[in-house]
Scaffold this active site. Structure first.
Site, PDB file in Angstrom:
ATOM      1  N   LYS A  30       0.864  -1.175   0.000  1.00 27.91           N
ATOM      2  CA  LYS A  30       0.000   0.000   0.000  1.00 27.91           C
ATOM      3  C   LYS A  30       0.902   1.227   0.000  1.00 27.91           C
ATOM      4  CE  LYS A  30      -3.353   2.406   2.950  1.00 27.91           C
ATOM      5  NZ  LYS A  30      -4.020   2.367   4.276  1.00 27.91           N
ATOM      6  N   LYS A  40      -2.165  -1.594  -3.718  1.00 30.50           N
ATOM      7  CA  LYS A  40      -2.946  -0.360  -3.778  1.00 30.50           C
ATOM      8  C   LYS A  40      -1.984   0.823  -3.865  1.00 30.50           C
ATOM      9  CE  LYS A  40      -6.128   2.396  -0.926  1.00 30.50           C
ATOM     10  NZ  LYS A  40      -6.821   2.482   0.381  1.00 30.50           N
TER      11      LYS A  40
END
Length: 398
Positions: free
Chosen positions: A275, A319
């Site tokens: 992330k 992400k």
């Protein structure tokens, strides 16, 4: 007049017998009064004036001529190629059969924003997305998604400011917004796959994923303790997959142990393994009103990949999606676990904005971007375009 074929191997038969069985040689003369033309979309392998004329030609045993090349086309010998890849791409049916990457509504997880209100509130930075009323608007949106084959959702709550605190205790309230919503959806759609977000930022008065010390340091172990209680509360309500997005060290192993201790061995963990601090998150933070009160969230790195796998993660997530296709591919090549990609709010908003300005074909770019994530190695895609893309795949226009 009856005839019989003598028994025995072919070598024992008189060659004259076979000569008698051969059909007489025929010569065909073709005459066409005028050239036949039809739309390119109807050209399969011959040119014909009508289906009836073509059928009559075939029944008569005639072979229609090949389509003519343009005037001036050079006459050249065929290249001595043993392999011609275009053979497997010469028709839509063959291309569909042999394409290396496919996509279907089953590959989508639909992120949905929920709030305590009754009305569905539009999110300005994310056209087409709403904060849905958890009792009515959400149920209706899930029904629309299921109608076109999207049967997985992930829930993101907008928590009232009055319930936020520095330690995010509302995150594990048994009667909180998320547990209530899960129970409602499971009662309505028992086979719906529900993913949940495990992090403190929607519940934190500081807007961070964890408990913040007075000097601005995120407290790791204390935060993990809160996350474990949050995940168990979600599992008790009926969540199928809990998704820690906090990036605390050791949280996957701690969540696995906490879930197993409470009898939730069947609940999966989708870890936000890679992330990245990204400017593509802006619209999402507007949707949940969860911008950090100070600082940023630049603490995640690729080093968590192997740790998450060894601690018991069932799915690894990257992400954002499109800006990090190389990381998706890296995980795909080095892990046996399913890979998820999150096409985040900024990616979604850019396509929507360019489509609204007629700068791109929104639907085609949307589908290309999703296929791109699949090609990089993503098994599932969290995307705000899930409903629109599924309708496109199903041939619907709404």
């Amino acid at each position: 007049m009856a005839s019989s074929i003598p028994n025995g191997p072919p070598s024992a038969l008189n060659s004259q017998f076979y000569d008698d069985l051969r059909p007489p040689q025929r010569t065909f003369n073709f005459s066409f009064l005028q050239p036949v033309k039809f739309p390119r979309s109807q050209r399969l392998f011959v040119v014909r004036a009508s289906d009836l004329e073509f059928e009559a030609t075939v029944v008569a045993g005639k072979v229609p001529p090949k389509p003519a090349a343009p005037v001036g086309t050079p006459v050249v010998p065929s290249l001595p190629l043993h392999r011609r890849p275009r053979r497997n791409r010469k028709s839509p049916a063959l291309r569909s059969a042999f394409q290396e990457t496919s996509i279907s509504p089953a590959n989508f997880v639909y992120p949905l924003f929920i709030h305590e209100g009754e009305e569905d509130t539009p999110i300005g930075a994310m056209p087409g997305c709403y904060r849905l009323g958890w009792r009515h608007g959400l149920v209706e949106e899930v029904a629309k998604a299921r109608d076109v084959g999207v049967n997985s959702v992930v829930l993101f709550p907008k928590i009232p400011d009055a319930l936020k605190s520095p330690t995010g205790d509302e995150a594990y309230s048994e009667n909180g917004l998320v547990p209530r919503t899960i129970r409602l959806l499971k009662d309505k759609y028992p086979d719906l796959v529900i993913y949940t977000d495990v992090a403190l930022d929607p519940y934190s008065s500081d807007g961070h994923d964890g408990i913040v010390r007075e000097d601005g340091v995120i407290m790791n172990d204390e935060t993990v303790h809160q996350l474990c209680k949050q995940a168990v509360a979600q599992a008790q309500a009926g969540a199928d997959v809990v998704s820690p997005s906090d990036m605390m060290d050791g949280r996957v192993g701690a969540l696995r142990a906490a879930l197993d201790a409470e009898g939730f061995q069947h609940v999966s963990i989708m870890s936000y393994t890679a992330k990245y601090a990204s400017s593509f998150y802006g619209p999402f933070r507007e949707a949940l009103d969860s911008n950090p009160r100070f600082g940023d969230k630049k603490t995640g790195s690729v080093t968590e990949m192997r740790e998450d796998e060894s601690e018991g993660a069932d799915i690894l997530l990257v992400k954002p999606g499109l800006p990090y296709l190389d990381i998706i591919s890296l995980l795909r090549d080095n892990s046996p676990l399913p890979i998820a990609a999150y096409q985040v709010s900024g990616e979604y908003a850019m396509i929507k904005a360019a489509g609204a300005l007629k700068m791109i074909d929104e639907e085609k770019v949307m589908m290309e971007s999703l296929m791109c994530l699949r090609r990089a190695g993503a098994d599932i895609i969290l995307t705000y375009s899930a409903l629109q893309a599924a309708r496109c795949l199903c041939g619907e226009k709404r």
